[in-house]
Write a protein that holds these residues in place. Sequence first.
Motif, mmCIF file in Angstrom:
data_model
loop_
_atom_site.group_PDB
_atom_site.id
_atom_site.type_symbol
_atom_site.label_atom_id
_atom_site.label_comp_id
_atom_site.label_asym_id
_atom_site.label_seq_id
_atom_site.Cartn_x
_atom_site.Cartn_y
_atom_site.Cartn_z
ATOM 1 N N ALA A 261 0.915 -1.185 0.038
ATOM 2 C CA ALA A 261 -0.106 0.145 0.045
ATOM 3 C C ALA A 261 0.942 1.061 -0.007
ATOM 4 C CB ALA A 261 -0.869 -0.055 1.026
ATOM 5 N N GLN A 262 1.773 1.323 -1.081
ATOM 6 C CA GLN A 262 2.326 2.614 -1.093
ATOM 7 C C GLN A 262 1.462 3.894 -1.424
ATOM 8 O OE1 GLN A 262 4.876 2.836 -4.574
ATOM 9 N NE2 GLN A 262 6.074 4.611 -4.136
ATOM 10 N N ILE A 263 0.681 3.687 -2.039
ATOM 11 C CA ILE A 263 -0.546 4.779 -1.966
ATOM 12 C C ILE A 263 -1.890 3.985 -1.342
ATOM 13 C CG2 ILE A 263 -1.948 6.140 -3.876
ATOM 14 C CD1 ILE A 263 0.309 5.776 -5.860
ATOM 15 N N PRO A 264 -2.363 4.578 -0.588
ATOM 16 C CA PRO A 264 -3.725 4.064 0.051
ATOM 17 C C PRO A 264 -4.990 4.106 -0.873
ATOM 18 C CG PRO A 264 -3.397 6.407 0.892
ATOM 19 C CD PRO A 264 -2.135 5.717 -0.003
ATOM 20 N N GLU A 265 -4.856 3.223 -1.954
ATOM 21 C CA GLU A 265 -6.041 3.549 -2.894
ATOM 22 C C GLU A 265 -7.344 3.050 -2.407
ATOM 23 O OE1 GLU A 265 -3.942 1.471 -6.084
ATOM 24 O OE2 GLU A 265 -2.952 3.251 -6.805
ATOM 25 N N LYS A 266 -8.389 3.620 -2.770
ATOM 26 C CA LYS A 266 -9.609 3.127 -2.127
ATOM 27 C C LYS A 266 -10.334 2.098 -3.228
ATOM 28 C CE LYS A 266 -14.180 5.219 -1.055
ATOM 29 N NZ LYS A 266 -15.125 6.349 -0.991
ATOM 30 N N ASN A 267 -9.936 2.218 -4.367
ATOM 31 C CA ASN A 267 -10.518 1.134 -5.416
ATOM 32 C C ASN A 267 -9.665 1.301 -6.657
ATOM 33 O OD1 ASN A 267 -11.503 3.432 -6.771
ATOM 34 N ND2 ASN A 267 -13.246 3.701 -5.454
ATOM 35 N N ASP A 274 -9.602 18.518 -14.543
ATOM 36 C CA ASP A 274 -8.651 19.705 -14.509
ATOM 37 C C ASP A 274 -7.723 19.397 -13.254
ATOM 38 O OD1 ASP A 274 -10.170 20.660 -16.673
ATOM 39 O OD2 ASP A 274 -11.214 21.857 -15.016
ATOM 40 N N ASP A 275 -7.743 18.739 -12.381
ATOM 41 C CA ASP A 275 -6.926 18.831 -11.138
ATOM 42 C C ASP A 275 -5.654 17.809 -11.464
ATOM 43 O OD1 ASP A 275 -8.249 20.409 -9.594
ATOM 44 O OD2 ASP A 275 -9.667 19.000 -9.096
ATOM 45 N N GLY A 276 -5.799 17.072 -12.692
ATOM 46 C CA GLY A 276 -4.702 15.968 -13.127
ATOM 47 C C GLY A 276 -5.291 14.655 -12.977
ATOM 48 N N VAL A 277 -4.428 13.610 -12.679
ATOM 49 C CA VAL A 277 -4.676 12.398 -12.804
ATOM 50 C C VAL A 277 -4.924 11.898 -11.173
ATOM 51 C CG1 VAL A 277 -4.166 9.869 -13.368
ATOM 52 C CG2 VAL A 277 -3.731 11.774 -14.923
ATOM 53 N N ILE A 278 -6.069 11.406 -10.718
ATOM 54 C CA ILE A 278 -6.178 11.253 -9.165
ATOM 55 C C ILE A 278 -6.692 9.819 -8.901
ATOM 56 C CG2 ILE A 278 -7.552 11.918 -7.099
ATOM 57 C CD1 ILE A 278 -7.912 14.842 -8.425
ATOM 58 N N ARG A 279 -6.040 9.341 -7.944
ATOM 59 C CA ARG A 279 -6.447 8.154 -7.644
ATOM 60 C C ARG A 279 -7.158 8.229 -6.077
ATOM 61 N NH1 ARG A 279 -4.485 3.310 -9.873
ATOM 62 N NH2 ARG A 279 -6.190 2.423 -8.588
ATOM 63 N N PRO A 280 -8.590 7.923 -5.867
ATOM 64 C CA PRO A 280 -9.189 7.828 -4.605
ATOM 65 C C PRO A 280 -8.702 7.402 -3.714
ATOM 66 C CG PRO A 280 -10.851 7.534 -6.489
ATOM 67 C CD PRO A 280 -9.551 7.565 -7.014
ATOM 68 N N CYS A 281 -8.568 7.688 -2.544
ATOM 69 C CA CYS A 281 -7.855 7.102 -1.210
ATOM 70 C C CYS A 281 -8.897 6.611 -0.261
ATOM 71 C CB CYS A 281 -6.669 8.210 -0.395
ATOM 72 S SG CYS A 281 -5.376 8.707 -1.586
ATOM 73 N N SER A 282 -8.300 5.790 0.526
ATOM 74 C CA SER A 282 -9.285 5.188 1.804
ATOM 75 C C SER A 282 -9.113 6.500 2.728
ATOM 76 C CB SER A 282 -8.794 3.951 2.350
ATOM 77 O OG SER A 282 -8.672 2.725 1.407
ATOM 78 N N GLN A 283 -10.364 6.518 3.317
ATOM 79 C CA GLN A 283 -10.497 7.627 4.246
ATOM 80 C C GLN A 283 -10.404 7.346 5.832
ATOM 81 O OE1 GLN A 283 -10.434 11.174 3.220
ATOM 82 N NE2 GLN A 283 -9.710 9.985 1.438
ATOM 83 N N ASN A 284 -10.429 6.315 6.145
ATOM 84 C CA ASN A 284 -10.383 5.634 7.505
ATOM 85 C C ASN A 284 -10.094 4.111 7.399
ATOM 86 O OD1 ASN A 284 -12.941 4.247 7.024
ATOM 87 N ND2 ASN A 284 -13.800 6.247 7.036
ATOM 88 N N PHE A 285 -9.638 3.800 8.726
ATOM 89 C CA PHE A 285 -9.228 2.412 9.050
ATOM 90 C C PHE A 285 -10.561 1.516 8.675
ATOM 91 C CE2 PHE A 285 -10.371 3.714 13.484
ATOM 92 C CZ PHE A 285 -11.064 2.667 13.784
ATOM 93 N N PRO A 286 -11.551 1.944 9.048
ATOM 94 C CA PRO A 286 -12.808 0.895 8.921
ATOM 95 C C PRO A 286 -12.819 0.473 7.101
ATOM 96 C CG PRO A 286 -13.456 2.265 10.434
ATOM 97 C CD PRO A 286 -12.197 2.765 9.831
ATOM 98 N N GLU A 287 -12.420 1.465 6.626
ATOM 99 C CA GLU A 287 -12.731 1.273 5.047
ATOM 100 C C GLU A 287 -11.447 0.733 4.561
ATOM 101 O OE1 GLU A 287 -14.210 4.373 1.861
ATOM 102 O OE2 GLU A 287 -12.007 4.985 2.488
ATOM 103 N N ARG A 288 -10.348 0.873 4.891
ATOM 104 C CA ARG A 288 -9.028 0.146 4.487
ATOM 105 C C ARG A 288 -9.011 -1.259 4.927
ATOM 106 N NH1 ARG A 288 -5.953 -3.058 3.407
ATOM 107 N NH2 ARG A 288 -3.516 -2.513 3.185
ATOM 108 N N PHE A 289 -9.434 -1.623 5.948
ATOM 109 C CA PHE A 289 -9.279 -2.848 6.802
ATOM 110 C C PHE A 289 -10.678 -3.465 6.786
ATOM 111 C CE2 PHE A 289 -5.190 -1.111 7.976
ATOM 112 C CZ PHE A 289 -4.181 -1.949 7.394
#
Length: 345
Positions: A261-267, A274-289
């Motif tokens: 998990a170098q990048i905490p990717e959500k999906n 306009d903001d570039g290329v973005i990968r959504p991230c997990s926002q909390n530990f219940p979501e990541r794990f």
Amino acid sequence: MENVKVGIVGLGRLGKVHAKNLANLVPNCELYAACSLVEKERKFAKEKLNVTLTYDSYEDMVKDPNIDAVFIVSPSGFHCQQIKLAMENGKHVFSEKPLGLDVEEIKETQKIIQEHPDQIFMLGFMRRFDESYRYAKEMVNKGALGEITLIRCYGIDPSDGLESFVKFAMNNNSGGLFLDMSIHDIDLIRWLSGKEISKVWAIGKNTAYPQLDEVGELETGAALLRLSDNSMAILVAGRNARHGYHVETEIIGTKGMLRVAQIPEKNLVTVMNDDGVIRPCSQNFPERFRQAFVDEAKEFINCILENRQPEITAFDGLQSTKVALACQESFEKDELVEVNNNDSK
């Protein structure tokens, strides 16, 4: 035993995660009872999770003969006493980390657990059940990385929770940043390396909320650890990640390295605008794990049904807590601290 009837104590953010899993996602499990001092939380358990009974007294809940096991998700300072009461009342016990805040109290709790060998005890180090970490462990075990020389761990909570933590910390004892947050990384280091940690040196800084200095708390901390075979580990813990929940682990060995998990990717979604290329991230530990929490609960129930003890023990809780407390001591004294590893399993 057809279904394991479980009572849960503590229905805060993590407590609700466990309660929902036990009620809906864990086979052969019935969330039978819930205990909380907060009426709103008891109402939630009754109306949303359909528990049979709710309690405002933990002592009363563990005396219920219909309950086979308890899930302890209360504040850390209550864990040891609640484990003791549950064991004495014949219950199997799952306790969230840390096992406790005091080493001597944890040792006494370890003895009590050992005095009840027919009852299952399991500690909540859920990262051991995460698919990515299990794969990393498999790689280490088969020697794919060679001999481990260094492990680096990041564990940083999202910044949107920092203000509420500051309010909590001004009136409560979290046990300190290393015990509250780094204990998962400490357990990972012990689990992945198979070694104990012998010395620590920790530093830290409060920048966004310098008032945390007044109560001995930290918003960002780091520690350098020496393991028993002289390999190394680096911990970084914090409460101020602007992008979301950031958990990252790197293992360096003589034959290669891996990173979880170098990048905490959500999906798997990539947003391009306009903001570039973005990968959504997990926002909390219940979501990541999310799945890891489900799988550890399944393991606890299966251990009861199969009459076997889980891999994670009270000794793991004791050792991880000792290291976390040593990190806190090192930070406070600004000196290298040795960890006593003479306790038996």
